[in-house]
Design a protein around this motif. Structure first.
Motif, PDB file in Angstrom:
ATOM      1  N   ILE A  46       0.838  -1.205   0.000  1.00 51.63           N
ATOM      2  CA  ILE A  46       0.000   0.000   0.000  1.00 51.63           C
ATOM      3  C   ILE A  46       0.870   1.251   0.000  1.00 51.63           C
ATOM      4  O   ILE A  46       0.647   2.165  -0.790  1.00 51.63           O
ATOM      5  CB  ILE A  46      -0.976  -0.023   1.194  1.00 51.63           C
ATOM      6  CG1 ILE A  46      -1.985  -1.161   1.005  1.00 51.63           C
ATOM      7  CG2 ILE A  46      -1.691   1.315   1.332  1.00 51.63           C
ATOM      8  CD1 ILE A  46      -2.908  -1.371   2.186  1.00 51.63           C
ATOM      9  N   ALA A  47       1.863   1.298   0.873  1.00 49.37           N
ATOM     10  CA  ALA A  47       2.760   2.453   0.938  1.00 49.37           C
ATOM     11  C   ALA A  47       3.588   2.572  -0.336  1.00 49.37           C
ATOM     12  O   ALA A  47       3.798   3.680  -0.846  1.00 49.37           O
ATOM     13  CB  ALA A  47       3.665   2.361   2.160  1.00 49.37           C
ATOM     14  N   ALA A  48       4.062   1.456  -0.872  1.00 44.88           N
ATOM     15  CA  ALA A  48       4.871   1.482  -2.097  1.00 44.88           C
ATOM     16  C   ALA A  48       4.055   2.001  -3.274  1.00 44.88           C
ATOM     17  O   ALA A  48       4.562   2.778  -4.098  1.00 44.88           O
ATOM     18  CB  ALA A  48       5.399   0.082  -2.405  1.00 44.88           C
ATOM     19  N   ILE A  49       2.806   1.605  -3.368  1.00 42.09           N
ATOM     20  CA  ILE A  49       1.939   2.075  -4.452  1.00 42.09           C
ATOM     21  C   ILE A  49       1.659   3.562  -4.294  1.00 42.09           C
ATOM     22  O   ILE A  49       1.668   4.314  -5.266  1.00 42.09           O
ATOM     23  CB  ILE A  49       0.629   1.252  -4.489  1.00 42.09           C
ATOM     24  CG1 ILE A  49       0.930  -0.179  -4.948  1.00 42.09           C
ATOM     25  CG2 ILE A  49      -0.408   1.905  -5.389  1.00 42.09           C
ATOM     26  CD1 ILE A  49      -0.218  -1.147  -4.757  1.00 42.09           C
ATOM     27  N   ARG A  50       1.436   4.006  -3.072  1.00 38.08           N
ATOM     28  CA  ARG A  50       1.188   5.431  -2.820  1.00 38.08           C
ATOM     29  C   ARG A  50       2.411   6.250  -3.216  1.00 38.08           C
ATOM     30  O   ARG A  50       2.302   7.266  -3.891  1.00 38.08           O
ATOM     31  CB  ARG A  50       0.845   5.660  -1.350  1.00 38.08           C
ATOM     32  CG  ARG A  50       0.446   7.090  -1.045  1.00 38.08           C
ATOM     33  CD  ARG A  50       0.067   7.328   0.413  1.00 38.08           C
ATOM     34  NE  ARG A  50      -0.912   6.365   0.887  1.00 38.08           N
ATOM     35  CZ  ARG A  50      -0.674   5.483   1.868  1.00 38.08           C
ATOM     36  NH1 ARG A  50       0.500   5.440   2.477  1.00 38.08           N
ATOM     37  NH2 ARG A  50      -1.615   4.661   2.259  1.00 38.08           N
ATOM     38  N   GLU A  51       3.603   5.782  -2.807  1.00 35.24           N
ATOM     39  CA  GLU A  51       4.843   6.503  -3.116  1.00 35.24           C
ATOM     40  C   GLU A  51       5.148   6.536  -4.607  1.00 35.24           C
ATOM     41  O   GLU A  51       5.487   7.576  -5.163  1.00 35.24           O
ATOM     42  CB  GLU A  51       6.025   5.838  -2.405  1.00 35.24           C
ATOM     43  CG  GLU A  51       6.352   6.421  -1.085  1.00 35.24           C
ATOM     44  CD  GLU A  51       7.600   5.771  -0.493  1.00 35.24           C
ATOM     45  OE1 GLU A  51       8.563   5.498  -1.244  1.00 35.24           O
ATOM     46  OE2 GLU A  51       7.591   5.534   0.719  1.00 35.24           O
ATOM     47  N   SER A  52       5.062   5.394  -5.256  1.00 38.13           N
ATOM     48  CA  SER A  52       5.484   5.288  -6.651  1.00 38.13           C
ATOM     49  C   SER A  52       4.440   5.764  -7.650  1.00 38.13           C
ATOM     50  O   SER A  52       4.792   6.255  -8.720  1.00 38.13           O
ATOM     51  CB  SER A  52       5.838   3.829  -6.971  1.00 38.13           C
ATOM     52  OG  SER A  52       6.922   3.404  -6.188  1.00 38.13           O
ATOM     53  N   LEU A  55      -1.292   6.561  -5.767  1.00 33.82           N
ATOM     54  CA  LEU A  55      -2.616   5.962  -5.597  1.00 33.82           C
ATOM     55  C   LEU A  55      -2.844   5.618  -4.133  1.00 33.82           C
ATOM     56  O   LEU A  55      -1.938   5.149  -3.450  1.00 33.82           O
ATOM     57  CB  LEU A  55      -2.743   4.684  -6.433  1.00 33.82           C
ATOM     58  CG  LEU A  55      -2.546   4.837  -7.935  1.00 33.82           C
ATOM     59  CD1 LEU A  55      -2.522   3.468  -8.600  1.00 33.82           C
ATOM     60  CD2 LEU A  55      -3.648   5.694  -8.521  1.00 33.82           C
ATOM     61  N   HIS A  56      -4.050   5.824  -3.669  1.00 32.47           N
ATOM     62  CA  HIS A  56      -4.405   5.521  -2.290  1.00 32.47           C
ATOM     63  C   HIS A  56      -5.371   4.346  -2.286  1.00 32.47           C
ATOM     64  O   HIS A  56      -6.530   4.487  -2.697  1.00 32.47           O
ATOM     65  CB  HIS A  56      -5.014   6.751  -1.616  1.00 32.47           C
ATOM     66  CG  HIS A  56      -4.063   7.903  -1.577  1.00 32.47           C
ATOM     67  ND1 HIS A  56      -3.121   8.048  -0.576  1.00 32.47           N
ATOM     68  CD2 HIS A  56      -3.857   8.929  -2.423  1.00 32.47           C
ATOM     69  CE1 HIS A  56      -2.408   9.122  -0.808  1.00 32.47           C
ATOM     70  NE2 HIS A  56      -2.824   9.684  -1.927  1.00 32.47           N
ATOM     71  N   LEU A  57      -4.875   3.195  -1.870  1.00 28.49           N
ATOM     72  CA  LEU A  57      -5.681   1.980  -1.844  1.00 28.49           C
ATOM     73  C   LEU A  57      -5.961   1.566  -0.411  1.00 28.49           C
ATOM     74  O   LEU A  57      -5.129   1.763   0.471  1.00 28.49           O
ATOM     75  CB  LEU A  57      -4.950   0.832  -2.547  1.00 28.49           C
ATOM     76  CG  LEU A  57      -4.624   1.027  -4.026  1.00 28.49           C
ATOM     77  CD1 LEU A  57      -3.789  -0.156  -4.526  1.00 28.49           C
ATOM     78  CD2 LEU A  57      -5.897   1.147  -4.841  1.00 28.49           C
ATOM     79  N   ASP A  58      -7.124   0.970  -0.199  1.00 27.12           N
ATOM     80  CA  ASP A  58      -7.454   0.395   1.098  1.00 27.12           C
ATOM     81  C   ASP A  58      -6.817  -0.984   1.223  1.00 27.12           C
ATOM     82  O   ASP A  58      -6.412  -1.585   0.231  1.00 27.12           O
ATOM     83  CB  ASP A  58      -8.971   0.269   1.255  1.00 27.12           C
ATOM     84  CG  ASP A  58      -9.651   1.625   1.359  1.00 27.12           C
ATOM     85  OD1 ASP A  58      -9.016   2.578   1.864  1.00 27.12           O
ATOM     86  OD2 ASP A  58     -10.816   1.728   0.945  1.00 27.12           O
TER      87      ASP A  58
END
Length: 78
Positions: free
Chosen positions: A24-30, A33-36
């Protein structure tokens, strides 16, 4: 197989998606995107970072998000 998809398929997969753990954090950083969190649920597309892009794990229920948007499939020989 090579799939020709309707426009907006990636956005639909992301909208139906959830992440897990550190992904989740890696997707937000890269990707911004904000995923649950998906937890143990199989109701969502599993989104994870892989090889500099996003990988979409299609479980039985949410696979329709992808399958319903296929316009054409062709077999490619490698």
């Amino acid at each position: 197989m090579r799939y020709e998809m309707e426009p907006g398929t990636r956005d639909a997969l992301i909208a139906a998606g959830r992440g897990s753990g550190d992904n989740i954090a890696a997707i937000r950083e890269s990707f911004g995107l904000h995923l649950d969190e998906s937890g143990e649920s199989t109701e969502f597309v599993h989104v994870k970072p892989e090889r500099g892009g996003l990988n979409f794990g299609l479980r039985e229920g949410p696979a329709d998000v992808f399958n319903s948007r296929i316009l054409r499939m062709t077999r490619e020989l490698l």
